[in-house]
Scaffold this active site. Structure first.
Site, short mmCIF file in Angstrom:
data_model
loop_
_atom_site.label_atom_id
_atom_site.label_comp_id
_atom_site.label_asym_id
_atom_site.label_seq_id
_atom_site.Cartn_x
_atom_site.Cartn_y
_atom_site.Cartn_z
N ALA B 52 0.85 -1.19 0.00
CA ALA B 52 0.00 0.00 0.00
C ALA B 52 0.89 1.24 0.00
CB ALA B 52 -0.92 0.01 1.22
N GLU B 53 0.46 2.27 -0.74
CA GLU B 53 1.33 3.43 -0.97
C GLU B 53 1.72 4.14 0.33
OE1 GLU B 53 -1.34 5.36 -3.59
OE2 GLU B 53 -2.32 6.53 -2.04
N ASN B 54 0.91 3.98 1.40
CA ASN B 54 1.25 4.61 2.66
C ASN B 54 2.30 3.83 3.45
OD1 ASN B 54 -0.81 2.68 2.95
ND2 ASN B 54 -1.39 3.48 4.94
N SER B 94 8.29 4.23 0.59
CA SER B 94 7.22 3.53 -0.11
C SER B 94 7.20 3.89 -1.60
CB SER B 94 5.87 3.87 0.53
OG SER B 94 4.85 3.20 -0.16
#
Lengths: 245, 216
Positions: B52-54, B94
């Site tokens: 996940a991008e976070n 990330s």
């Protein structure tokens, strides 16, 4: 003489932030979001702010203090973020109508570029090339360069006057630990800002109580710590509904 | 829809069809909306890591109310679980993972996809600004870009086009598109039909597509 970084209230910790300041707000979809510091700057009333964050605040409920509220309160000149509109076309961010009426300026930045611009500012790198946004409307009229056969877009570092972040644990030296997805932009903003103010979830520990091998943000970046009081005085992360209806 | 015997794929079936393309060992990034349904697909014994991008690497299913950890969300803000072996990084790392080419596939929703592999998903016609999020970074840097979208708009206009009419997110990156009508691959001049959903004929798919379809 040890510096005292522990402040007794959020109001005290934001009292001297001037009009025109550039403030970065940590957080991504809840975790790491500095609700208490946002509320404090709303009450403090500084104007002509430039606000940097992933979003200005979503369409979800219950609504917590966010940049959208600062815009509604007439405190914001400009936002720099990855969303000026909601991801679902049927949702509307509270911020969007102010932007459409021209009451606030916005710079829309891809999320990874936003993160890297903050990282660069904290690391003494004035600019960098990235493949992100090449060939899109965002790159029109801007400097690009072909390196090893691929086209890249020039992006500049994004230094800030102030960062508001939230951490899980802190010690009196200002060393921080985040828990799980709380980390997100917070460590980057801490390096990019001259004044870093942190709302802390757990009791602030004496210096030396955190293992030096497990520090996410070293205390040299952190000037002010405030322990979040119990609810309702303190704002804690709440389960949010998927969208406002 | 197919569950009741009528034709076409529903959203979960569209997601399942793309998830069936994930190969053992892939690192997969799922966009907000229909793509998150890919994480519901039974992937058997394939070892897939969801990024996940976070900065959450190795997340698992969304947890029911009461069991969630409010410190843990995926890119869509859903309270997810972690698989054994998960790791957390900050946003710059990330997106370093993304720009560094470590993501084998990103699956995203879109308004339009073109025959040349362009797609548009951040800005509607006449809109000031938009919602980019991590889409431009992922689109430019993932090894593959898969798109899930309804084949036509509510007015019945094709979302598969010779050229995008909306501002693009990235150019020439889409390799596979799942719609309610089937699975399609942009081929420059049009789209190659990889598979048609149950009950959908080639003629019907062509009639609903504003670019030439070819088989095989």
């Amino acid at each position: 003489m040890a510096r005292n970084k522990i402040f007794g209230s959020f109001a005290e910790a934001v009292a001297d932030i001037p009009d025109g300041a550039t403030i970065a707000f940590g957080g991504f979809a809840g975790p790491g979001t500095p609700y208490n510091l946002t509320k404090a700057i709303l009450e403090q009333g500084a104007k002509r702010l430039t606000c940097i964050a992933n979003t200005t605040g979503g369409a979800h409920q219950p609504r917590m203090p966010d940049i959208g509220m600062l815009v509604e309160n007439g405190q914001v000149a400009k936002v720099i973020c990855a969303f000026t509109a909601a991801t679902r076309p049927t949702d509307q961010l509270p911020f969007t109508p102010y932007y459409e009426r021209g009451e606030v300026e916005a710079e829309l930045v891809p999320q990874g570029t936003l993160a890297e611009r903050l990282r660069a500012a904290g690391a003494g790198i004035p600019a960098f090339y990235t493949p992100t946004a090449v060939g899109t409307e965002l790159a029109e009229g801007r400097e690009t360069r072909v390196i090893n056969g691929r086209e890249y877009l020039l992006e500049y570092a994004l230094p800030c006057d102030v960062a508001f972040i939230r951490a899980w644990r802190a010690d009196a030296a200002g060393n921080l630990q985040y828990r799980l997805a709380q980390r997100n932009f917070c460590p980057l903003m801490a390096t990019a800002a001259k004044l870093v103010v942190v709302e802390v979830e757990e009791d602030i520990l004496p210096a030396g109580a955190l293992d030096p091998d497990h520090i996410h943000t070293p205390g040299i970046f952190v000037q002010r710590l405030v322990k979040i009081p119990p609810a309702p005085e303190g704002l804690w992360t709440v389960r949010r509904q998927e969208r406002a209806r | 829809m197919s569950a009741t015997g009528t034709k076409g794929w529903d959203r979960q079936q569209m997601a399942d069809r793309l998830a069936n393309e994930f190969q053992d060992g892939w690192i997969v990034n799922l966009g907000v909306g229909i793509p998150t349904l890919c994480s519901n697909t039974d992937i058997g014994d394939r070892d897939i890591i969801y990024h996940a991008e976070n900065g959450v690497i190795g997340y698992g299913p969304v947890l029911p109310a009461g069991q969630e950890d409010l410190h843990l969300v995926n890119a869509g803000g859903q309270n997810v679980s972690l698989h054994p072996g998960a790791a957390i990084v900050h946003h710059a790392d990330s997106f370093g993972i993304i720009r560094g080419g470590r993501i084998d596939v990103t699956v995203m929703g879109a308004y339009e996809v073109s025959a040349g592999g362009d797609f548009a998903n951040w800005k509607l016609a006449g809109q000031l600004g938009g919602g980019i999020g991590g889409a431009m970074d992922l689109a430019a840097c993932a090894q593959r870009v898969f798109i899930i979208l309804e084949h036509t708009t509510r007015k019945g206009e094709s979302r598969l086009l010779p050229h995008c009419t909306l501002p693009v997110t990235a150019r020439g990156v889409v390799t596979l598109v799942a719609t309610n009508l089937g699975l399609f691959a942009p081929n420059g001049g049009g789209f190659t039909v990889r598979e048609l959903a149950p009950g959908v004929s080639f003629e019907e798919a062509q009639a609903k597509t504003a670019a030439p379809l070819t088989t095989g």
